[in-house]
Design an enzyme around this catalytic site. Structure first.
Site, short mmCIF file in Angstrom:
data_model
loop_
_atom_site.label_atom_id
_atom_site.label_comp_id
_atom_site.label_asym_id
_atom_site.label_seq_id
_atom_site.Cartn_x
_atom_site.Cartn_y
_atom_site.Cartn_z
N SER A 186 31.33 -68.51 -2.37
CA SER A 186 30.56 -69.70 -2.04
C SER A 186 29.05 -69.54 -2.17
CB SER A 186 30.90 -70.15 -0.62
OG SER A 186 30.60 -69.11 0.30
N HIS A 214 36.64 -73.12 -2.92
CA HIS A 214 35.66 -73.72 -3.83
C HIS A 214 36.23 -73.91 -5.24
CE1 HIS A 214 32.10 -73.56 -1.20
NE2 HIS A 214 32.77 -72.56 -0.64
N LYS A 245 35.78 -79.83 0.53
CA LYS A 245 34.91 -79.69 -0.65
C LYS A 245 35.37 -80.70 -1.71
CE LYS A 245 34.15 -75.13 1.15
NZ LYS A 245 33.21 -75.59 2.17
C1 LIG Z 1 35.49 -69.55 0.96
C2 LIG Z 1 35.57 -70.47 2.13
N1 LIG Z 1 36.69 -70.47 2.88
C3 LIG Z 1 36.81 -71.29 3.94
C4 LIG Z 1 35.78 -72.14 4.32
C5 LIG Z 1 35.93 -73.00 5.54
O1 LIG Z 1 36.17 -74.31 5.18
P1 LIG Z 1 35.76 -75.55 6.11
O2 LIG Z 1 34.28 -75.69 6.05
O3 LIG Z 1 36.48 -76.70 5.47
O4 LIG Z 1 36.23 -75.26 7.49
C6 LIG Z 1 34.62 -72.18 3.56
C7 LIG Z 1 33.53 -73.10 3.95
O5 LIG Z 1 32.46 -73.13 3.48
C8 LIG Z 1 34.50 -71.32 2.44
O6 LIG Z 1 33.39 -71.29 1.71
#
Ligand SMILES: Cc1ncc(COP(=O)(O)O)c(C=O)c1O
Length: 411
Positions: A186, A214, A245
């Site tokens: 990310s 992502h 996302k």
């Molecule tokens: C790689 C990754 N996994 C999980 C999440 C968590 O997702 P959420 O923000 O929908 O709780 C994120 C959030 O940015 C992320 O970048």
């Protein structure tokens, strides 16, 4: 006298310094959301390039209609967990839709993507197990590992060789071993070499979990994720994803072909002890998944825009952290420059994410852009111009225009 908050004093001082630049980059007041790519901030319309709204579906008429209908027919919230308050038909229907979209046997919906990672990891692994995770994994993966009580071993980011070495050392440990990687990372936007990881996983006979947060909607012929793009989906034992996302809602899921995966519903606390996703989130995601399947043009548009912004910024001499993709992270020399550039960009009508250590790999100070299918070419051009202006205004940062500093892999 001690105070609980003393331990944060150094952070408060750092934040005060960042605030000298004007706006608080970590609490930007968005007064009005105009569209998937524009918001009003401090009385001015600003182009949003820091949203993770990869397909621009937050304002998709079909998704909005589905969300609105569900509020009218099912109410605003579920007011409890599925264990206590029951599963709405939408929860079950979405789980079937995700499973069929990915071609997997079972999917379980969680209330956020964060909880999906924590819930799946803490449910799968226990104190006798070993989790090997990529060092750059998201905080939710680290937190899931901690809750599981498993032994955690970090391997070097995107290094199948390092993973292989560590698995060799564990040869005599007769226990469950789970390898955890992400599709796209990310912060820097770099991709995992999934083909090589799958080869190591097969050779050592261990399990593999891929977080496609992502990459869902972005990669794969049908937008399933990077594992599908790499053709290794059959090697993936567990997939985790988020609705926040490309799918433009909130929530997350875990999916697997394992015949016993469903048992997590009765064993993992982040599923059991929290309210289930609201009807509007569920309905939005069902509509968004239908759009992803029916509209490959959204992915094409996303990649055109990513290409445009990526080459626009690299031609201006900015140092980009990964190969071309929808996350384009610009590396700045240090925090001070990053904060100044971030403020200059906002002044210039562009909102990007300011990403600083410890939230970034290897202490990098980044301006993180995320591209959307909903951006117009004109908006992308304006973003490039704003970057150029911001850099020119900021004389403390000498960039040799004749020598583009593009390279792959920041840190
Ligand atoms: C790689 C990754 N996994 C999980 C999440 C968590 O997702 P959420 O923000 O929908 O709780 C994120 C959030 O940015 C992320 O970048």
């Amino acid at each position: 006298m001690t105070d609980f908050f003393d331990k944060y004093d150094h952070l408060a001082a750092r934040r005060a310094k960042i605030l000298e630049g004007g706006v608080d980059p970590f609490a930007v007041p968005m007064d009005r959301i105009v569209s998937a790519t524009v918001a009003e901030i401090d009385g001015r319309e600003v182009i949003l390039v820091g949203t993770n709204n990869y397909l621009g579906l937050t304002f998709d008429p079909e998704c909005i209609r589905a969300a609105a209908e569900s509020v009218v027919t099912e109410g605003t919230g579920t007011t409890g967990s599925r264990i206590a308050n029951g599963s709405y038909s939408g929860h079950r229907a979405l789980e079937q839709q995700i499973a069929s979209f990915l071609g997997m046997r079972t999917a379980i919906v969680f209330s956020t993507g964060y909880q999906a990672n924590v819930g799946v990891l803490a449910g799968l692994a226990g104190p006798k197990d070993i989790i090997l995770l990529d060092a750059d994994c998201h905080a939710s993966i680290y937190d899931g590992c901690q809750l599981s009580g498993a032994t955690v071993i970090r391997f070097r980011h995107n290094s199948p060789e390092d993973l292989d070495k560590r698995l060799n050392r564990l040869k005599d440990h007769d226990t469950n071993k789970l390898v955890v990687v992400e599709g796209i990372y990310s912060m820097l936007g770099d991709r995992a070499p999934l083909g090589e990881f799958a080869e190591v996983k097969r050779r050592h006979g261990v399990s593999l979990l891929v977080d496609e947060a992502h990459s869902l909607g972005v990669f794969g012929d049908g937008g399933e994720g990077l594992s599908w793009e790499a053709g290794i989906q059959d090697d993936v034992d567990f997939v985790v994803g988020t609705f926040s996302k490309s799918l433009g809602a909130i929530g997350g899921f875990g999916a697997s072909n394992h015949p016993k995966f469903d048992v997590l519903r009765y064993t993992t606390r982040p599923y059991m002890f929290t309210a289930s996703p609201s009807p509007s989130s569920i309905a939005t995601v069902m509509a968004a998944l239908r759009q992803i399947q029916a509209r490959p043009d959204l992915r094409e548009r996303l990649w055109e825009n990513a290409n445009h912004l990526y080459h626009g910024l690299s031609d201006l001499g900015f140092e980009l952290c990964a190969a071309m993709g929808p996350i384009i992270a610009v590396r700045l020399p240090d925090e001070e420059v990053a904060v100044s550039m971030w403020n200059a960009l906002l002044q210039g009508g562009v909102y990007v994410n300011l990403a600083l250590p410890p939230g970034t790999p290897n202490g990098a100070s980044l301006l993180r852009c995320s591209v959307s299918a909903a951006h117009t070419s004109d908006q992308i051009r304006k973003v490039c111009e704003a970057f150029d202006r911001a850099r020119r205004d900021f004389t403390a940062w000498p960039v040799a225009e004749s020598e583009p500093m593009l390279r792959s892999g920041c840190g």
